[in-house]
Design a protein around this motif. Structure first.
Motif, PDB file in Angstrom:
ATOM      1  N   GLY A 172      -2.484  -0.986  -2.173  1.00 10.23           N
ATOM      2  CA  GLY A 172      -2.738   0.033  -1.157  1.00 10.23           C
ATOM      3  C   GLY A 172      -2.362  -0.478   0.210  1.00 10.23           C
ATOM      4  N   CYS A 173      -1.381  -1.358   0.265  1.00  9.67           N
ATOM      5  CA  CYS A 173      -0.874  -1.950   1.508  1.00  9.67           C
ATOM      6  C   CYS A 173       0.565  -2.354   1.255  1.00  9.67           C
ATOM      7  CB  CYS A 173      -1.721  -3.162   1.918  1.00  9.67           C
ATOM      8  SG  CYS A 173      -1.869  -4.427   0.640  1.00  9.67           S
ATOM      9  N   TYR A 200       3.742   1.991   0.384  1.00 11.60           N
ATOM     10  CA  TYR A 200       3.577   1.702   1.806  1.00 11.60           C
ATOM     11  C   TYR A 200       4.580   0.627   2.220  1.00 11.60           C
ATOM     12  CZ  TYR A 200      -0.685   4.361   1.189  1.00 11.60           C
ATOM     13  OH  TYR A 200      -1.567   5.357   0.890  1.00 11.60           O
ATOM     14  N   ASP A 207      -5.637  -0.119   4.515  1.00 14.20           N
ATOM     15  CA  ASP A 207      -6.587   0.867   5.021  1.00 14.20           C
ATOM     16  C   ASP A 207      -7.350   1.511   3.857  1.00 14.20           C
ATOM     17  OD1 ASP A 207      -7.108   3.925   5.888  1.00 14.20           O
ATOM     18  OD2 ASP A 207      -7.182   2.619   7.639  1.00 14.20           O
ATOM     19  N   GLY A 208      -8.623   1.806   4.086  1.00 13.44           N
ATOM     20  CA  GLY A 208      -9.454   2.373   3.029  1.00 13.44           C
ATOM     21  C   GLY A 208      -8.925   3.671   2.463  1.00 13.44           C
ATOM     22  N   SER A 209      -8.243   4.459   3.291  1.00 18.87           N
ATOM     23  CA  SER A 209      -7.716   5.740   2.818  1.00 18.87           C
ATOM     24  C   SER A 209      -6.526   5.576   1.881  1.00 18.87           C
ATOM     25  CB  SER A 209      -7.305   6.601   4.015  1.00 18.87           C
ATOM     26  OG  SER A 209      -6.235   5.977   4.731  1.00 18.87           O
ATOM     27  N   HIS A 210      -5.924   4.405   1.868  1.00 24.66           N
ATOM     28  CA  HIS A 210      -4.740   4.181   1.023  1.00 24.66           C
ATOM     29  C   HIS A 210      -5.076   4.085  -0.460  1.00 24.66           C
ATOM     30  CE1 HIS A 210      -2.309   2.196   4.555  1.00 24.66           C
ATOM     31  NE2 HIS A 210      -2.629   3.459   4.772  1.00 24.66           N
ATOM     32  N   PRO A 212      -7.422   5.483  -2.688  1.00 20.41           N
ATOM     33  CA  PRO A 212      -7.445   6.662  -3.577  1.00 20.41           C
ATOM     34  C   PRO A 212      -6.061   7.253  -3.801  1.00 20.41           C
ATOM     35  CG  PRO A 212      -9.192   6.791  -1.933  1.00 20.41           C
ATOM     36  CD  PRO A 212      -8.312   5.661  -1.517  1.00 20.41           C
ATOM     37  N   VAL A 213      -5.189   7.157  -2.792  1.00 24.00           N
ATOM     38  CA  VAL A 213      -3.826   7.683  -2.906  1.00 24.00           C
ATOM     39  C   VAL A 213      -2.999   6.812  -3.851  1.00 24.00           C
ATOM     40  CG1 VAL A 213      -1.731   8.303  -1.633  1.00 24.00           C
ATOM     41  CG2 VAL A 213      -3.970   8.683  -0.586  1.00 24.00           C
ATOM     42  N   ARG A 214      -3.161   5.505  -3.724  1.00 23.03           N
ATOM     43  CA  ARG A 214      -2.365   4.610  -4.590  1.00 23.03           C
ATOM     44  C   ARG A 214      -2.800   4.700  -6.040  1.00 23.03           C
ATOM     45  NH1 ARG A 214      -4.804  -0.924  -5.535  1.00 23.03           N
ATOM     46  NH2 ARG A 214      -6.867  -0.189  -6.122  1.00 23.03           N
ATOM     47  N   GLY A 235     -14.074   4.303  -7.485  1.00 19.99           N
ATOM     48  CA  GLY A 235     -12.657   4.609  -7.428  1.00 19.99           C
ATOM     49  C   GLY A 235     -12.033   4.669  -8.804  1.00 19.99           C
TER      50      GLY A 235
END
Length: 392
Positions: A172-173, A200, A207-210, A212-214, A235
């Motif tokens: 997620g980064c 990304y 970032d914490g919002s990344h 759930p998307v990943r 999660g």
């Protein structure tokens, strides 16, 4: 302007998790044509005004900066239409416009990929189960996909590596950012024997919002998702929901009804959102991956690199007379010890153990599952038996 720069420009203009890329490609054919299209033509494709403003901005300088960084750091950029792009991931509703890759992305066209997910705050039970399932699945040809996060994810990635197999970690980064801290060795090993990937760009912070998307990428890469250990709010349960939305199978390892970390898995099973699995052979047989009776099993916590066939055979079929083996002490809770003793005394079925111990069926099943994960008992066609090398 290179092809890669144009793809990166489009990915940055759309953002992570966008479903707009396919519609734009259908309308214009390529990122280069999308970049050349004036605002009036772009407006013919249904999108928000904000997104239209982004696409009308033709500045390529940031995209060029990202591409230059990828070249310097040996990061591959794989666009959505590239032949190297994982086919299953391309099928989901919101595939990443580009993937950034460090390492070598395995060919996934004819490979059974299974994602393994779970809580970061894993218990001993969860860690052993993650190693047992991921290690055994890997040694039987599955590609293990996870997120390299602390807890279940990292155990799964490491078990696949220890089994001498490739693995994929989805971050997620940026793929040049090690997260969580302290995972540098694991990350380096995954890059050397598999791939670390992200949508990304290099340098992107975790970032914490990344996350759930990943998660949709983790499940999107895989035919099936295994939830090993997860509380009710986790999660990993988001990943399970995403897998179901993507039309993929979900499996869950049952846990103690008194442990909060197992509540999510148990709810998934109860509500029919996941298939209950007690051993890797349950997953392999589901996909008709081979005769489940011949599955090569890896004891949790003791995952080894692949052995020569003759050694595997010797381990699977003990000789009639063998040298004395080193005995293991039974490391288990009091309840698990009670159940183990009942099995040792000849109570090979759940009903038999319930009758001898007075425990409930759910308590017995939970204890047997944990004992099986620890390879203290072995499940057979007739029930359960204790492992020959275990003693109180």
């Amino acid at each position: 302007m290179t092809r890669e720069v144009c793809w990166i420009w489009l990915a940055e203009r759309l953002g992570a998790g966008s479903r707009l890329c396919r519609r734009l490609l259908e309308a214009f054919g390529s990122p280069e044509e999308i970049w050349r299209a004036p605002r009036e033509q772009l407006a013919a494709v249904s999108m928000t005004r904000r997104r239209l403003d982004y696409l009308a901005d033709k500045d390529l300088s940031y995209a060029q900066h990202i591409w230059d960084s990828c070249v310097r750091k040996h990061i591959a950029v794989i666009p959505l239409t590239d032949t190297a792009y994982p086919p299953l991931l391309r099928e989901i509703a919101d595939p990443p416009t580009v993937l950034y890759v460090r390492g070598t992305l395995p060919d996934m066209r004819d490979r059974l990929a299974v994602s393994v997910v779970g809580t970061r705050r894993a218990t001993r039970y969860g860690r052993h189960a993650a190693r047992y399932f991921a290690g055994t699945l890997a040694q039987n040809g599955c590609l293990i996909v996870s997120g390299m996060a602390a807890g279940i994810d990292s155990e799964a990635n490491r078990a696949a590596l220890d089994a001498g197999r490739e693995t994929i970690a989805v971050l997620g980064c940026g793929v040049d950012v090690c997260y969580p801290r302290g995972s540098e060795r694991l990350m380096a090993d995954i890059i050397a024997h598999g791939a670390v990937i992200s949508e990304y760009p290099p340098g992107a912070d975790p970032d914490g919002s990344h996350f759930p998307v990943r998660n949709r990428i983790i499940t999107g890469l895989s035919r099936g998702t295994l939830v090993v250990e997860a509380p009710k709010k986790s999660g990993a349960l988001i990943s399970a929901d995403l897998a179901l939305e993507q039309g993929r199978e979900v499996f869950a390892v049952p846990g103690d009804i008194n442990r909060p970390n197992s509540a999510g898995c148990n709810v998934l099973i109860r509500q029919g959102g996941a298939e209950l699995v007690q051993s890797p052979s349950d997953i392999l047989s589901y996909y008709e991956h081979g005769d489940s009776r011949r599955v090569q099993s890896v004891p949790p916590g003791f995952v080894q690199a692949e052995e020569p066939p003759e050694r595997k055979l010797a381990a699977a079929v003990p000789p009639a007379v063998s040298a004395p083996r080193e005995m293991r002490a039974l490391e288990a809770s009091e309840q698990e010890r009670t159940v183990w003793c009942a099995v040792r005394d000849g109570r090979h079925t759940v009903d038999g153990v319930v009758e001898q111990t007075g425990l409930s069926a759910s308590e017995v099943l939970t204890a047997l599952t944990m004992l099986e994960v620890g390879t203290y008992v072995i499940r057979t066609a007739d029930g359960y038996r204790v492992a020959d090398d275990v003693q109180l």
